[in-house]
Design an enzyme around this catalytic site. Structure first.
Site, PDB file in Angstrom:
ATOM      1  N   SER A  65       1.819  -2.268  11.903  1.00  0.00           N
ATOM      2  CA  SER A  65       0.666  -2.406  11.176  1.00  0.00           C
ATOM      3  C   SER A  65       0.616  -3.564  10.154  1.00  0.00           C
ATOM      4  CB  SER A  65       0.296  -1.100  10.469  1.00  0.00           C
ATOM      5  OG  SER A  65       1.062  -1.076   9.536  1.00  0.00           O
ATOM      6  N   LYS A  66      -0.203  -3.764   9.575  1.00  0.00           N
ATOM      7  CA  LYS A  66      -0.475  -5.127   8.567  1.00  0.00           C
ATOM      8  C   LYS A  66       0.618  -5.080   7.544  1.00  0.00           C
ATOM      9  CE  LYS A  66      -5.340  -6.324   9.136  1.00  0.00           C
ATOM     10  NZ  LYS A  66      -6.387  -6.561   8.461  1.00  0.00           N
ATOM     11  N   ARG A  67       1.137  -3.646   7.250  1.00  0.00           N
ATOM     12  CA  ARG A  67       2.037  -3.630   5.967  1.00  0.00           C
ATOM     13  C   ARG A  67       3.206  -4.189   6.634  1.00  0.00           C
ATOM     14  NH1 ARG A  67       1.925   1.480   8.063  1.00  0.00           N
ATOM     15  NH2 ARG A  67       3.833   2.606   8.596  1.00  0.00           N
TER      16      ARG A  67
ATOM     17  N   GLY B  78       3.801  -7.027   8.190  1.00  0.00           N
ATOM     18  CA  GLY B  78       3.474  -8.250   8.223  1.00  0.00           C
ATOM     19  C   GLY B  78       2.366  -8.585   9.240  1.00  0.00           C
TER      20      GLY B  78
END
Length: 475
Positions: free
Chosen positions: A239-241, A243
């Site tokens: 996920s975005k966490r 990168g």
């Protein structure tokens, strides 16, 4: 595998995720490997979340990678009449029924089932209605089997068995007359002649439901294969966490499309110990025989290494053309017209082996393009000392008169200064490197001077001499 027909069918509800790119890549390569057809279908029936912007992001991302469909792109919203036609056929044949349950009623029954520690599936309330209400909105549900098992012979995971008792009568047409995913995907895949359905394993539980619809409509079953998920380095879903997860973000960070393809295919497939593949090699070697069954971990450092390998062997002229807009974006140049083609090629050849991305090359280029540079304070203290001042001054004088300002002439002038001061090259080269680039790492010193040109080279050496003189005075 005889001329398979494969598809990538993203929902346009956001950016193109790299997990989706890997799915597209598996389908595209399998089609290319066996002389088949690759189709792109946009599943945009979720009108509240689907956007034209997302569709364009999908198309742009695939185009950048070179993953191009062999037919015009299909959109589900252009096929709504087809889904309703087949739903009505199931109604007539008694394989589907109208469901008048409201969302509130369904929610209440779900809560009650959970309270009773039962599986919260549809209880078949409307399945046997003899007196259906009139003028009441309804959905259409598929009459699923409730006994026995459904076996999925998965191309990647092997034999997977599902108990039909937990597969309730799923909605195939909602009250707003739009099809649900599980229904539309079957109709589309069947009518488009899809022979192999390759997708993420988050869809595996949908497969037995879809198989029942295929059978209910008399459609031949395609072969199914489900790819394991891509995880972040903490082993949770990527996920975005972790990168960037958008494929276009990696384009903007200066990665090459062939490197992204190389890295992503290795997150689910292998060919011996080989790590670096050209696109042509992948097309020639790819098959599902070596597809991985377990989840893969996305490693940004490994991706950067793979990109560096492709960057080192890429055509310098191509890299120069890719670099130009980045130099503008990074505020290193104002316009491309200021950069000579031949000079750009020399710059790329010098920097290509040293950096991992195009953006890194762009930043490293700044020292050769800008008039002013900053010199690292530690490098100043270590290398720009009074003992080297005279040699630097003599080198500046020698370089002001040589012509042409080329590698061989620069080397000769450098050697004359070394001989005059009875110095080894390392004693002079590093102070010169610091004077010219502001740091202690760079391409070969003669390449650096040739790229800078005569005026910048001499100006920076004179400034270094002035700095040393000022240091002597102040001390």
């Amino acid at each position: 595998m005889n001329a398979p027909r494969l598809r990538f069918a993203p929902s346009p509800t956001g950016y193109l995720h790299i997990g989706g790119v890997r799915t597209a890549l598996f389908n595209w390569l399998l089609a290319r490997r066996f002389g088949g057809t690759f189709i792109l279908r946009i599943e945009d029936t979720d009108k509240s979340r689907s956007t034209q912007e997302s569709i364009e992001a999908i198309l742009n991302g695939l185009t950048w990678l070179g993953i191009t469909p062999d037919e015009d792109t299909y959109r589900q919203t252009e096929r709504l009449d087809i889904y309703n036609e087949y739903a009505n056929r199931l109604l007539v044949e008694g394989k589907a029924y109208r469901c008048y349950c409201t969302l509130e009623e369904l929610d209440e029954r779900r809560k009650q089932a959970i309270a009773n520690k039962e599986t919260p599936i549809y209880d078949g309330h409307c399945r046997g209605l003899t007196k259906p209400p009139t003028d009441t909105p309804f959905a259409i549900r598929f009459h699923s089997p409730t006994q026995g098992e459904t076996v999925v012979n998965d191309l990647i995971k092997g034999r997977v068995v599902f108990d039909n008792a937990i597969l309730d009568d799923l909605v195939i047409i909602r009250q707003d007359r739009l099809p649900t995913y599980n229904f539309a995907v079957v109709i589309d895949d069947a009518l488009l002649g899809i022979t192999h359905v390759l997708r993420g394993d988050d869809h595996l539980t949908n497969t037995p439901r879809q198989m029942h619809i295929y059978e209910g409509l008399g459609f031949p079953l395609p072969e199914f294969g489900h790819l394991p998920m891509i995880l972040g380095q903490d082993k949770s879903r990527l996920s975005k966490r972790h990168g960037a997860t958008s494929i276009i973000a990696y384009k903007n960070m200066g990665y090459l499309p062939e490197a992204m393809i190389n890295y992503l295919i290795r997150l689910g497939w292998s060919h011996g110990d080989q790590e670096i593949f050209s696109i042509q090699e992948l097309v020639e070697m790819f098959s599902l025989d070596h597809a991985m069954k377990s989840a893969a971990v996305f490693d940004p450092e490994k991706l950067s290494w793979v990109n560096s390998q492709h960057l080192q062997t890429a055509d310098p002229d191509r890299i120069a053309n890719l670099l130009r807009p980045l130099l503008i974006r990074e505020n290193i140049i104002a316009d491309e017209a200021s950069l000579d083609d031949e000079w750009m090629r020399k710059l790329v050849v010098s920097l290509q082996p040293r950096w991992r991305t195009l953006v890194e090359i762009a930043h490293a280029s700044a020292v050769y393009i800008r008039t002013e540079i900053e010199i690292d304070e530690q490098a100043k203290a270590k290398f720009l000392k009074p003992a080297i001042k005279t040699a630097l001054k003599d080198l500046a004088v020698a370089l002001q008169t040589i012509s042409p300002f080329t590698h061989d002439e620069l080397e000769s002038a450098f050697q004359r200064v070394l001989e005059k001061h009875m110095m080894k090259i390392g004693k002079l080269a590093q102070p010169v490197r610091v004077s010219l680039t502001g740091g202690t790492a760079s391409p070969g010193i003669y390449d650096v001077m040739e790229l800078l040109g005569q005026e910048k080279t001499c100006t920076r050496l004179v400034k270094a001499v002035a700095f040393i003189t000022n240091t002597e005075i102040s001390s």
